[in-house]
Design a protein around this motif. Structure first.
Motif, PDB file in Angstrom:
ATOM      1  N   TYR A 159     -61.055  81.971  10.238  1.00 46.09           N
ATOM      2  CA  TYR A 159     -60.603  83.336  10.541  1.00 46.09           C
ATOM      3  C   TYR A 159     -61.042  84.304   9.440  1.00 46.09           C
ATOM      4  CZ  TYR A 159     -57.348  87.243  11.204  1.00 46.09           C
ATOM      5  OH  TYR A 159     -56.796  88.499  11.375  1.00 46.09           O
ATOM      6  N   ALA A 160     -60.904  83.855   8.175  1.00 47.80           N
ATOM      7  CA  ALA A 160     -61.255  84.720   7.047  1.00 47.80           C
ATOM      8  C   ALA A 160     -62.740  85.042   7.004  1.00 47.80           C
ATOM      9  CB  ALA A 160     -60.828  84.057   5.736  1.00 47.80           C
ATOM     10  N   LEU A 161     -63.563  84.159   7.550  1.00 50.04           N
ATOM     11  CA  LEU A 161     -65.007  84.398   7.529  1.00 50.04           C
ATOM     12  C   LEU A 161     -65.388  85.641   8.325  1.00 50.04           C
ATOM     13  CD1 LEU A 161     -66.386  80.764   8.050  1.00 50.04           C
ATOM     14  CD2 LEU A 161     -66.304  82.065   5.923  1.00 50.04           C
ATOM     15  N   TRP A 162     -64.605  85.945   9.365  1.00 48.48           N
ATOM     16  CA  TRP A 162     -64.958  87.045  10.266  1.00 48.48           C
ATOM     17  C   TRP A 162     -64.200  88.334   9.945  1.00 48.48           C
ATOM     18  CZ3 TRP A 162     -69.128  85.707  12.709  1.00 48.48           C
ATOM     19  CH2 TRP A 162     -69.352  84.353  12.988  1.00 48.48           C
ATOM     20  N   LYS A 163     -63.342  88.298   8.949  1.00 51.50           N
ATOM     21  CA  LYS A 163     -62.564  89.485   8.598  1.00 51.50           C
ATOM     22  C   LYS A 163     -63.016  90.020   7.235  1.00 51.50           C
ATOM     23  CE  LYS A 163     -59.956  89.376  12.254  1.00 51.50           C
ATOM     24  NZ  LYS A 163     -59.952  90.476  13.241  1.00 51.50           N
ATOM     25  N   SER A 164     -62.622  91.255   6.981  1.00 51.85           N
ATOM     26  CA  SER A 164     -62.927  91.821   5.661  1.00 51.85           C
ATOM     27  C   SER A 164     -62.199  91.017   4.596  1.00 51.85           C
ATOM     28  CB  SER A 164     -62.500  93.291   5.610  1.00 51.85           C
ATOM     29  OG  SER A 164     -61.103  93.417   5.850  1.00 51.85           O
ATOM     30  N   LYS A 165     -62.837  90.862   3.464  1.00 50.84           N
ATOM     31  CA  LYS A 165     -62.311  89.973   2.424  1.00 50.84           C
ATOM     32  C   LYS A 165     -62.101  90.726   1.120  1.00 50.84           C
ATOM     33  CE  LYS A 165     -65.736  87.280   3.686  1.00 50.84           C
ATOM     34  NZ  LYS A 165     -65.810  87.555   5.120  1.00 50.84           N
ATOM     35  N   ARG A 223     -48.935  82.329  18.685  1.00 53.15           N
ATOM     36  CA  ARG A 223     -48.679  81.494  19.859  1.00 53.15           C
ATOM     37  C   ARG A 223     -49.928  81.418  20.741  1.00 53.15           C
ATOM     38  NH1 ARG A 223     -43.999  82.510  24.469  1.00 53.15           N
ATOM     39  NH2 ARG A 223     -44.178  80.473  25.486  1.00 53.15           N
ATOM     40  N   GLY A 224     -50.644  82.537  20.863  1.00 52.40           N
ATOM     41  CA  GLY A 224     -51.855  82.547  21.662  1.00 52.40           C
ATOM     42  C   GLY A 224     -52.924  81.624  21.112  1.00 52.40           C
ATOM     43  N   VAL A 225     -53.061  81.581  19.779  1.00 52.63           N
ATOM     44  CA  VAL A 225     -54.044  80.700  19.146  1.00 52.63           C
ATOM     45  C   VAL A 225     -53.699  79.243  19.417  1.00 52.63           C
ATOM     46  CG1 VAL A 225     -54.951  79.905  16.932  1.00 52.63           C
ATOM     47  CG2 VAL A 225     -54.698  82.347  17.370  1.00 52.63           C
ATOM     48  N   ILE A 226     -52.412  78.904  19.329  1.00 56.34           N
ATOM     49  CA  ILE A 226     -51.972  77.525  19.578  1.00 56.34           C
ATOM     50  C   ILE A 226     -52.313  77.111  21.006  1.00 56.34           C
ATOM     51  CG2 ILE A 226     -49.999  75.972  19.700  1.00 56.34           C
ATOM     52  CD1 ILE A 226     -50.798  76.741  16.869  1.00 56.34           C
ATOM     53  N   LEU A 248     -54.778  74.016  22.244  1.00 58.26           N
ATOM     54  CA  LEU A 248     -54.363  72.981  23.202  1.00 58.26           C
ATOM     55  C   LEU A 248     -55.275  72.962  24.429  1.00 58.26           C
ATOM     56  CD1 LEU A 248     -50.464  73.252  23.111  1.00 58.26           C
ATOM     57  CD2 LEU A 248     -51.866  71.321  22.365  1.00 58.26           C
ATOM     58  N   PHE A 249     -55.692  74.129  24.853  1.00 54.59           N
ATOM     59  CA  PHE A 249     -56.573  74.221  26.016  1.00 54.59           C
ATOM     60  C   PHE A 249     -57.896  73.486  25.769  1.00 54.59           C
ATOM     61  CE2 PHE A 249     -59.901  76.424  28.451  1.00 54.59           C
ATOM     62  CZ  PHE A 249     -59.400  76.279  29.735  1.00 54.59           C
ATOM     63  N   ILE A 250     -58.376  73.554  24.528  1.00 50.22           N
ATOM     64  CA  ILE A 250     -59.624  72.869  24.166  1.00 50.22           C
ATOM     65  C   ILE A 250     -59.368  71.391  23.885  1.00 50.22           C
ATOM     66  CG2 ILE A 250     -61.483  72.759  22.457  1.00 50.22           C
ATOM     67  CD1 ILE A 250     -61.104  75.792  22.053  1.00 50.22           C
ATOM     68  N   SER A 251     -58.250  71.087  23.230  1.00 51.65           N
ATOM     69  CA  SER A 251     -57.989  69.731  22.743  1.00 51.65           C
ATOM     70  C   SER A 251     -57.625  68.759  23.851  1.00 51.65           C
ATOM     71  CB  SER A 251     -56.861  69.757  21.697  1.00 51.65           C
ATOM     72  OG  SER A 251     -57.198  70.591  20.615  1.00 51.65           O
ATOM     73  N   LEU A 252     -56.869  69.201  24.835  1.00 51.21           N
ATOM     74  CA  LEU A 252     -56.413  68.281  25.886  1.00 51.21           C
ATOM     75  C   LEU A 252     -57.568  67.636  26.661  1.00 51.21           C
ATOM     76  CD1 LEU A 252     -53.212  70.087  27.209  1.00 51.21           C
ATOM     77  CD2 LEU A 252     -53.343  67.775  26.269  1.00 51.21           C
ATOM     78  N   PRO A 253     -58.549  68.413  27.130  1.00 48.23           N
ATOM     79  CA  PRO A 253     -59.688  67.753  27.803  1.00 48.23           C
ATOM     80  C   PRO A 253     -60.450  66.799  26.876  1.00 48.23           C
ATOM     81  CG  PRO A 253     -59.655  70.101  28.276  1.00 48.23           C
ATOM     82  CD  PRO A 253     -58.654  69.869  27.198  1.00 48.23           C
ATOM     83  N   VAL A 280     -53.210  67.490  19.502  1.00 51.29           N
ATOM     84  CA  VAL A 280     -52.392  67.856  20.665  1.00 51.29           C
ATOM     85  C   VAL A 280     -50.909  67.798  20.320  1.00 51.29           C
ATOM     86  CG1 VAL A 280     -51.720  67.143  22.996  1.00 51.29           C
ATOM     87  CG2 VAL A 280     -54.134  67.159  22.338  1.00 51.29           C
ATOM     88  N   PHE A 281     -50.519  66.778  19.575  1.00 60.79           N
ATOM     89  CA  PHE A 281     -49.113  66.656  19.175  1.00 60.79           C
ATOM     90  C   PHE A 281     -48.684  67.844  18.319  1.00 60.79           C
ATOM     91  CE2 PHE A 281     -46.273  65.365  15.675  1.00 60.79           C
ATOM     92  CZ  PHE A 281     -45.110  65.142  16.395  1.00 60.79           C
ATOM     93  N   LEU A 282     -49.520  68.224  17.354  1.00 60.88           N
ATOM     94  CA  LEU A 282     -49.169  69.343  16.475  1.00 60.88           C
ATOM     95  C   LEU A 282     -49.088  70.649  17.255  1.00 60.88           C
ATOM     96  CD1 LEU A 282     -51.362  68.461  13.347  1.00 60.88           C
ATOM     97  CD2 LEU A 282     -48.875  68.389  13.484  1.00 60.88           C
ATOM     98  N   GLY A 283     -50.043  70.857  18.179  1.00 60.36           N
ATOM     99  CA  GLY A 283     -50.001  72.063  18.994  1.00 60.36           C
ATOM    100  C   GLY A 283     -48.763  72.109  19.880  1.00 60.36           C
ATOM    101  N   SER A 284     -48.423  70.977  20.480  1.00 59.71           N
ATOM    102  CA  SER A 284     -47.231  70.911  21.339  1.00 59.71           C
ATOM    103  C   SER A 284     -45.964  71.139  20.524  1.00 59.71           C
ATOM    104  CB  SER A 284     -47.167  69.555  22.042  1.00 59.71           C
ATOM    105  OG  SER A 284     -48.332  69.315  22.797  1.00 59.71           O
ATOM    106  N   LEU A 285     -45.932  70.565  19.331  1.00 63.70           N
ATOM    107  CA  LEU A 285     -44.773  70.759  18.454  1.00 63.70           C
ATOM    108  C   LEU A 285     -44.620  72.225  18.072  1.00 63.70           C
ATOM    109  CD1 LEU A 285     -42.505  69.348  16.806  1.00 63.70           C
ATOM    110  CD2 LEU A 285     -44.151  69.162  14.915  1.00 63.70           C
TER     111      LEU A 285
END
Length: 684
Positions: free
Chosen positions: A310-316, A388-391, A395-400, A450-455
Motif C-alpha cells: 500500500y505504501a508503495l503507491w502512496k505519497s511517502k 473490511r473491504g480489503v479483507i 478472501l475473494f482471491i484466497s478461497l479459489p 483464509v482463516f485470518l481473513g474469516s477471523l
C-alpha cells in the motif's frame, strides 16, 4: 509522570514477553530442544565458559575445542557480551540456552517498540511492528544461528540511538549510541556489525541524495566529522574486542577472503520471496530455491506485507523513502548466486562474509518501518470501512486458490508412511511438518490466509479496530512460528534428552585422565551436540571437529602425516621414553606436570601453540619448542622435574587496564555531559 511512563512501558514489555512465549511455545515450553548449529557450534564454548566460572577460574583458554583456543578471542563466541557473563554465572545448559535465545528475541521486540515510539507512532502500532519483527522469518528461520540473533536483537536499538544522536548531537547521545553498538559488536559474529555499518552508510547517503538541493560542502564535512568522532568513540568502547580479534586473525583458517563461488547458495534468493506471503512453502526441499532452507524465510505478517505494498503507491515521508530504498538494497545484499559472487568479492569487509542470507533482517526492519506509517494511520482513523473491504477482497482471491491447492494435493496421491504410526503425538507432528509435500504446504498456507481473513470479518464488529489489528498480527505470527520452527529451529527431542547426554560429565574443570586420545570420542553424538571432546573435560581429540574458529596449524595437523600418530597417547607425554607423566595441577590456562625421566626427553603437550603460552621447569622459564607444527613441547634433562605451562595474555591485561581508565573517564564525562558542547560540529 515518570513513574506512570515506567509502569506503562513495563506492562508493554511484559505483554511482548507473553506474546513471544506463546509464539515460540515449542521452545519456551521445553518440549523441544534447539538443534544443529545452536548445539554443535554455539553451545560448546558457552558450556566451557560456565564450567570455568563455576570452578573459580577465569576462562582465558578453552583446552577442549580442537586442542585449545583463547576463549576471549573466539570469533564465534560472545565472550565480551555482558549477557553471556550473566548466563555463565547462572550456568549454561540446554535449558538456559533456550532461555537466553528467547531473551535476545524479547530484547529485539522491546528495542523495536522503542524505535517505533521514536517515530511518534501510537502504542498499538508499535506493538504490532514489534511482534512482526520478533516473530519474523529472520528469527524463526535463523533460530539455530544464535550469533546472528544476538546481533540482530540490537539493530533496532542501534538505529534508534543513532537517529537520536543525529537529531541531538552531544556527548551524552554519543556515549549512548556507542554503548548500543558495543552490544551489537559483542554479539559473537562479525556479519551483523559489518551489515550495520553498511546500513548506517546507506541511510546517510540516501538522506543526502533526497535533500541534495540543501547539501553544501560544509554540511557534508560536518556529517563526516561527526560520524568520525562517533566511530572513534565506538572503537574506544570496543577496544578489547578489536584487540582480541586482531590477535587471533593471523592464527586461524578464516583469516583470508572468502572464495564466494563456494558460498553462492547461502543467500536469500528470488524464489525465497514467496516467503513474504507463504512462508511455510519455503520449508520444502528442492533445487528450485537455490539456497539453504535456513535462509529462505522473510515473512513479517500478511498485514505487514500488505501495508508495505500500500505504501508503495502512496505519497511517502522522507523516512519512508529512505528505508524503502535501504530495504531494497539489502535485498540485493542478501541475494545469492552469481550476484553474491560478484558483489561480495569487491565490497570492503564483505569479502570475509560466508553466508549472506542473514542480511534480510535489515530489509525486514526497513520494510516494517515503511509499513508502520500507513498502519499508524489505520489505527488512528475513525472510518474503518475500507479495512473490511480489503479483507473481503483478500478472501475473494484466497478461497479459489485454497480450493485449487486442495484439489492439486489430492491428485498428488501422497500418503503418510506406515512407520509413522509408532511415533508419539509430538514426534508425529514434527515429522509431518518436516516431510509433507509442497502441495500440502501450499494448501496449509492458503488455509491460514483464509482463516485470518474469516477471523477478521467475524471480529470486525465485536472489538475496536486497533485491538483487532493487534490480535490478527499476534495470531498470524504465532501460527507461522509453530509451522516453521520444526523445520528451522527445533528437533523432536527435548532439552532434557540433550542434557542427559552430558549428565555424567564431571563438573567444573577437573584434572583429566591420561587416557589415549583415541578414547575421547562418541561418534553417535557428533551430529547432535558436536564433538564429544567439547564436553568430556579431556583435552585433545582424535577427530577433526568442525568448529568455526580453527587454528591454521590445527587444520594442517589434521591434514598431515602426523594425524594418526599421537591418538594412541594421552594429551601430555614424554616423547622418547614413554615414561609416565603425573598431573600435579590443571586449570584451563595453567597446567603443571611431574616427570622422572632417566634420560633427556621431550615433554609434549597437545595444546595449540600461541604467543601467550609460557613454560617453566622447576621454577625457571624455558623455551617452548613447536611440535608437529601445531602443538607445544619442552626439552627436559634427565631427572625429576616440575613443568608448568601458563597461558597469560599480558598485552590484553594492559589493554583492559587502559580500557578501564578510559571508561572511567567517559563515565565521569557523561555525568557532567551538560557542560560538554559540540556546537562547532552542529549541522545547520
Amino acid at each position: 509522570m515518570v513513574n506512570s511512563e515506567f509502569f506503562e512501558k513495563t506492562r508493554v514489555y511484559l505483554l511482548l514477553l507473553i506474546i513471544l512465549l506463546v509464539a515460540y511455545f515449542p521452545v519456551s515450553s521445553f518440549l523441544f530442544a534447539l538443534k544443529n548449529d545452536a548445539l554443535t557450534d554455539n553451545f560448546p564454548p558457552k558450556f566451557f565458559f560456565s564450567e570455568a566460572l563455576h570452578a573459580g577460574q577465569f576462562p582465558w583458554w578453552n583446552p577442549y575445542i580442537n586442542f585449545g583456543l583463547p576463549a576471549y578471542a573466539d570469533i564465534g563466541f560472545a565472550f565480551w557480551n555482558p549477557i553471556t557473563w550473566c548466563f555463565g554465572f547462572i550456568g549454561y545448559n540446554f535449558y538456559t540456552l533456550s532461555i537466553e535465545l528467547l531473551l535476545y528475541i524479547w530484547l529485539g521486540t522491546i528495542f523495536t517498540y522503542d524505535l517505533l515510539k521514536y517515530f511518534g507512532h501510537d502504542k498499538i502500532t508499535c506493538l504490532c511492528i514489534a511482534v512482526m519483527f520478533g516473530c519474523s522469518g529472520f528469527f524463526v528461520g535463523s533460530l539455530q544461528f544464535i550469533n546472528f540473533i544476538t546481533g540482530a536483537a540490537f539493530i533496532p536499538l542501534c538505529l534508534k540511538l543513532y537517529l537520536k544522536w543525529q537529531a541531538g548531537f552531544n556527548f551524552k547521545t554519543s556515549v549512548q549510541c556507542a554503548l548500543a553498538f558495543y552490544f551489537l559488536i559483542a554479539c559473537g559474529h562479525p556479519a551483523m556489525p559489518i551489515g550495520m555499518l553498511y546500513f548506517i552508510l546507506l541511510i546517510n547517503l540516501l538522506r543526502e541524495l533526497i535533500n541534495y538541493r540543501s547539501c553544501t560542502f560544509r554540511s557534508i564535512g560536518l556529517l563526516l566529522a561527526r560520524n568520525g568522532l562517533l566511530m572513534l568513540l565506538i572503537a574506544v568502547i570496543v577496544w578489547p574486542i578489536l584487540y582480541s580479534t586482531f590477535e587471533i586473525i593471523p592464527l586461524i583458517t578464516r583469516r583470508d577472503m572468502v572464495n564466494q563461488a563456494h558460498f553462492a547458495g547461502t543467500g536469500f534468493t528470488v524464489p525465497s520471496y514467496l516467503s513474504f506471503i507463504l512462508p511455510f512453502t519455503t520449508t520444502s526441499t528442492g533445487e528450485f530455491w537455490g539456497n539453504s532452507g535456513l535462509m529462505r524465510n522473510g515473512y513479517f505478517s500478511l498485514l505487514g506485507i500488505g501495508l508495505l505494498a500500500y505504501a508503495l503507491w502512496k505519497s511517502k515521508t522522507e523516512s519512508q523513502k529512505i528505508f524503502l530504498w535501504v530495504g531494497l538494497i539489502f535485498l540485493g545484499f542478501s541475494a545469492g548466486g552469481p550476484f553474491k559472487e560478484f558483489l561480495y568479492s569487491r565490497l570492503p569487509l564483505f569479502q570475509f562474509i560466508r553466508t549472506n542470507g542473514e542480511y534480510r533482517v535489515f530489509s525486514i526492519l526497513s520494510f516494517l518501518i515503511v509499513a508502520s506509517f500507513p498502519l499508524n494511520k489505520l489505527i488512528l482513523q475513525t472510518d474503518h470501512a475500507g479495512f473490511r473491504g480489503v479483507i473481503k477482497k483478500i478472501l475473494f482471491i484466497s478461497l479459489p486458490l485454497l480450493v485449487a491447492a486442495i484439489l492439486f494435493f489430492f491428485r498428488s496421491g501422497w500418503e503418510m508412511p506406515a512407520t509413522t504410526g509408532s511415533l508419539d503425538f509430538s514426534s508425529k507432528i514434527k515429522w509431518l511438518l518436516d516431510n509433507i509435500p509442497f502441495a500440502l504446504r501450499v494448501t496449509i498456507s492458503m488455509a491460514v490466509i483464509v482463516f485470518l481473513g474469516s477471523l477478521a470479518l467475524f471480529l470486525y464488529r465485536r472489538m475496536p479496530l486497533p485491538f483487532l489489528v493487534l490480535s490478527l498480527v499476534i495470531v498470524d505470527m504465532a501460527i507461522q512460528c509453530w509451522l516453521n520452527l520444526p523445520y528451522s529451529g527445533i528437533q523432536a527431542k527435548s532439552p532434557g534428552s540433550m542434557q542427559a547426554l552430558i549428565s555424567k560429565v564431571p563438573a567444573g574443570i577437573p584434572i583429566p585422565t591420561l587416557a589415549p586420545l583415541s578414547l575421547n570420542t562418541r561418534p553417535e553424538v557428533n551430529n547432535i551436540i558436536g564433538c564429544w571432546s567439547y564436553y568430556s573435560k579431556q583435552p585433545g581429540t582424535p577427530e577433526y571437529c568442525d568448529y568455526p574458529t580453527v587454528f591454521s596449524s590445527t587444520h594442517h595437523y589434521f591434514n598431515s602425516e602426523y594425524f594418526l600418530h599421537p591418538t594412541d597417547r594421552p594429551y601430555v607425554y614424554l616423547e622418547k621414553s614413554g615414561q609416565p607423566v603425573k598431573t600435579l595441577a590443571f586449570r584451563n590456562s595453567a597446567m603443571a606436570y611431574g616427570t622422572d625421566n632417566t634420560a633427556p626427553d621431550l615433554l609434549v603437550l597437545l595444546q595449540n601453540g600461541h604467543p601467550n603460552w609460557a613454560a617453566y621447569a622447576d621454577g625457571k622459564k624455558i623455551n617452548i619448542v613447536p611440535y608437529q607444527e601445531a602443538f607445544m613441547a619442552v626439552e627436559l634433562p634427565a631427572g625429576k622435574h616440575r613443568v608448568e605451562f601458563v597461558f597469560s595474555p599480558f598485552k590484553l591485561r594492559l589493554v583492559l587496564e587502559a580500557w578501564g581508565i578510559l571508561l572511567l573517564i567517559l563515565a565521569i564525562a557523561y555525568r557532567y555531559s551538560n557542560k560538554i558542547r559540540f556546537s562547532s560540529l552542529s549541522l545547520p
